[in-house]
Write a protein that holds these residues in place. Structure first.
Motif, PDB file in Angstrom:
ATOM      1  N   ALA A  36       0.732  -1.022  -0.106  1.00  0.00           N
ATOM      2  CA  ALA A  36       0.094   0.170  -0.252  1.00  0.00           C
ATOM      3  C   ALA A  36       0.997   0.965   0.398  1.00  0.00           C
ATOM      4  CB  ALA A  36      -1.239   0.210   0.958  1.00  0.00           C
ATOM      5  N   ALA A  37       2.625   1.515   0.585  1.00  0.00           N
ATOM      6  CA  ALA A  37       2.837   2.236   0.778  1.00  0.00           C
ATOM      7  C   ALA A  37       3.594   2.184  -0.814  1.00  0.00           C
ATOM      8  CB  ALA A  37       3.901   2.096   1.616  1.00  0.00           C
ATOM      9  N   PHE A  38       3.994   1.219  -1.074  1.00  0.00           N
ATOM     10  CA  PHE A  38       4.761   1.560  -2.519  1.00  0.00           C
ATOM     11  C   PHE A  38       3.526   1.967  -3.509  1.00  0.00           C
ATOM     12  CE2 PHE A  38       4.459  -0.351  -6.285  1.00  0.00           C
ATOM     13  CZ  PHE A  38       6.513  -0.347  -6.730  1.00  0.00           C
ATOM     14  N   HIS A  39       2.316   1.834  -3.235  1.00  0.00           N
ATOM     15  CA  HIS A  39       1.555   2.422  -4.207  1.00  0.00           C
ATOM     16  C   HIS A  39       1.044   3.750  -4.233  1.00  0.00           C
ATOM     17  CE1 HIS A  39      -0.325  -2.038  -5.271  1.00  0.00           C
ATOM     18  NE2 HIS A  39       0.655  -1.777  -5.517  1.00  0.00           N
ATOM     19  N   ALA A  40       1.342   4.258  -3.254  1.00  0.00           N
ATOM     20  CA  ALA A  40       0.818   5.682  -2.380  1.00  0.00           C
ATOM     21  C   ALA A  40       2.066   6.175  -3.220  1.00  0.00           C
ATOM     22  CB  ALA A  40       0.754   6.125  -1.352  1.00  0.00           C
ATOM     23  N   ALA A  42       4.236   5.682  -5.335  1.00  0.00           N
ATOM     24  CA  ALA A  42       4.195   4.799  -6.742  1.00  0.00           C
ATOM     25  C   ALA A  42       3.558   6.607  -7.531  1.00  0.00           C
ATOM     26  CB  ALA A  42       4.430   3.737  -8.051  1.00  0.00           C
ATOM     27  N   ASP A  43       2.548   6.978  -7.361  1.00  0.00           N
ATOM     28  CA  ASP A  43       1.008   7.178  -7.277  1.00  0.00           C
ATOM     29  C   ASP A  43       1.719   8.947  -7.202  1.00  0.00           C
ATOM     30  OD1 ASP A  43      -0.357   5.423  -9.038  1.00  0.00           O
ATOM     31  OD2 ASP A  43      -1.268   5.488  -6.363  1.00  0.00           O
ATOM     32  N   THR A  44       2.205   9.296  -6.250  1.00  0.00           N
ATOM     33  CA  THR A  44       2.382  10.924  -6.784  1.00  0.00           C
ATOM     34  C   THR A  44       3.764  10.535  -7.481  1.00  0.00           C
ATOM     35  OG1 THR A  44       4.683   9.611  -4.823  1.00  0.00           O
ATOM     36  CG2 THR A  44       1.572  10.901  -3.918  1.00  0.00           C
ATOM     37  N   MET A  45       4.578   9.794  -8.050  1.00  0.00           N
ATOM     38  CA  MET A  45       5.822  10.019  -8.653  1.00  0.00           C
ATOM     39  C   MET A  45       5.266  10.827 -10.125  1.00  0.00           C
ATOM     40  SD  MET A  45       8.716   7.162  -8.735  1.00  0.00           S
ATOM     41  CE  MET A  45       9.520   7.315  -9.457  1.00  0.00           C
ATOM     42  N   PRO A  46       6.174  11.161 -10.972  1.00  0.00           N
ATOM     43  CA  PRO A  46       5.592  11.947 -11.826  1.00  0.00           C
ATOM     44  C   PRO A  46       5.963  11.063 -13.035  1.00  0.00           C
ATOM     45  CG  PRO A  46       7.856  13.054 -11.453  1.00  0.00           C
ATOM     46  CD  PRO A  46       7.256  12.061 -10.132  1.00  0.00           C
ATOM     47  N   TYR A  60       1.533  -4.180 -12.216  1.00  0.00           N
ATOM     48  CA  TYR A  60       1.506  -3.380 -11.809  1.00  0.00           C
ATOM     49  C   TYR A  60       1.407  -1.713 -12.511  1.00  0.00           C
ATOM     50  CZ  TYR A  60       1.882   0.698  -8.127  1.00  0.00           C
ATOM     51  OH  TYR A  60       0.831   2.506  -8.516  1.00  0.00           O
ATOM     52  N   TYR A  61       0.625  -0.267 -12.386  1.00  0.00           N
ATOM     53  CA  TYR A  61       1.542   0.042 -13.240  1.00  0.00           C
ATOM     54  C   TYR A  61       0.347   1.314 -12.281  1.00  0.00           C
ATOM     55  CZ  TYR A  61       1.759  -2.250 -17.977  1.00  0.00           C
ATOM     56  OH  TYR A  61       2.073  -3.649 -18.555  1.00  0.00           O
ATOM     57  N   ASN A  62       1.068   2.484 -11.836  1.00  0.00           N
ATOM     58  CA  ASN A  62       1.433   3.178 -11.620  1.00  0.00           C
ATOM     59  C   ASN A  62       0.003   4.242 -12.206  1.00  0.00           C
ATOM     60  OD1 ASN A  62       2.227   4.688 -13.134  1.00  0.00           O
ATOM     61  ND2 ASN A  62       3.568   6.040 -11.394  1.00  0.00           N
TER      62      ASN A  62
END
Length: 358
Positions: A36-40, A42-46, A60-62
């Motif tokens: 969950a932390a990784f997904h959160a 990854a979703d903030t990365m440009p 998985y894709y962000n």
């Protein structure tokens, strides 16, 4: 570019490590939390972030991936992502990805990825393996970084370079034409005109050698080094075709800025040798030796079989001034000359940074 594989880590309650009913639950909870932390994160990365199983199957894709591609969530899992690449880039991308999966080597490739608008944009794709304690790949974590703007800027610079190069060649042609017209109108200018045209031709050959090239215009040798530049300068001399020039030493890079003074100096030396030195003798020979000395480069011109007397002027008039300008001022070096029983020996030492700075 070198990358270090990522090592997996296990989280657990060390105090309860011997409790079989506690440890699996702790590890499961830790992995779920890490996911969950990784997904959160990854979703903030440009960049677009993705992951695959050890066999390369995407799982998985962000959020950036779905924003860019516009495809439904989950539609590119497994091998469904393959059709997102431009078809011309797929063979190389598959080749590199297959190599990484087989060897564990880091993955890196440039390709065009289809945007939600239907257009393709250039990306650089990278991925690293995550290893467990037994050095086995657990999964791959990768990114896609948009480099379309950099690609377009590079293309514009390339087009501009080719246009400037074309105009420089036209200027050489115009100047040569003006000199030839002047010589025809004034016979007394004839010999001077021929010498000037030869110097301009040497500059033209140096420019052609170091200028930006397309795949069609690129010369047979792609090595922009001193040896090949000198061979290009001398190729119009019959003595070079007869094998009376030898060039020895390592491959030393030469930049476009240094090509002009180098071409002028060695053209003048060869012309002088044809008139007064070793090349005036059918058995004369020129040996050029290139040596690297840390921050400097030494270029030695040695004539053998010369008939010119040692008291004669060295590179008369323009030649001497050209040598001072080119070696001392433009290349930040110095030179020494001596007469041996075989003829002139000229040793030029120049700064490496002046020779190679473009």
């Amino acid at each position: 570019m070198s990358h270090t594989p990522i090592r997996n880590f296990q989280l657990g309650d060390r105090e309860n490590a011997n409790a079989p009913d506690v440890l699996p639950l702790a590890r499961e909870h830790a992995l779920q939390s890490a996911g969950a932390a990784f997904h959160a994160l990854a979703d903030t990365m440009p960049q677009m972030v993705w992951s695959t199983l050890p066999d390369g199957s995407h799982d998985y894709y962000n959020a950036r991936w779905y924003e860019f591609t516009g495809v439904p969530v989950g539609s590119t899992d497994g091998e469904g992502w393959a059709h997102m690449f431009h078809e011309d880039d797929q063979p190389e991308a598959w080749k590199r990805w297959s190599h990484s999966l087989a060897t564990g080597d880091p993955y890196e490739v440039e390709y065009r990825l289809r945007h939600r608008s239907g257009e393709y944009r250039w990306m650089i794709g990278r991925a690293l393996p995550i290893l467990n304690d037994d050095d086995k790949i657990q999964r791959w974590i990768g990114t896609c970084t948009d480099i379309e703007d950099q690609k377009r800027a590079a293309l514009q610079n390339e087009i501009l370079s080719h246009e400037l190069s074309h105009r420089i060649k036209n200027i050489f042609a115009i100047v040569s034409g003006l000199i030839s017209l002047t010589a025809r109108a004034n016979q007394a200018f004839g010999q001077t005109a021929r010498e000037l045209l030869a110097r301009i031709a040497a500059l033209g050959r140096a420019h052609e050698f170091v200028r930006p090239h397309s795949e069609k215009s690129r010369p047979e040798t792609e090595d922009v080094n001193l040896s090949s530049l000198l061979a290009t300068i001398f190729e119009s001399y019959p003595a070079f075709q007869e094998g009376r020039f030898t060039i020895g030493g390592p491959d030393i890079e030469v930049a476009s800025k240094a090509a002009t003074p180098v071409a002028l100096v060695f053209h003048e030396l060869a012309t002088n040798a044809m008139k007064y030195g070793a090349l005036a003798n059918p058995d004369g020979h020129i040996a050029i030796e290139l040596v690297e000395n840390g921050e400097s480069v030494t270029l030695t011109w040695a004539e053998s079989g010369a008939t010119m007397h040692a008291d004669a002027e060295f590179l008369p008039g323009f030649g001497s001034r050209l040598l001072d300008l080119s070696i001392d001022q433009q290349l930040g070096g110095s030179y020494e000359r001596e007469w041996t029983p075989e003829g002139l020996r000229l040793t030029m030492t120049v700064r490496r940074d002046r020779l190679q700075d473009s």
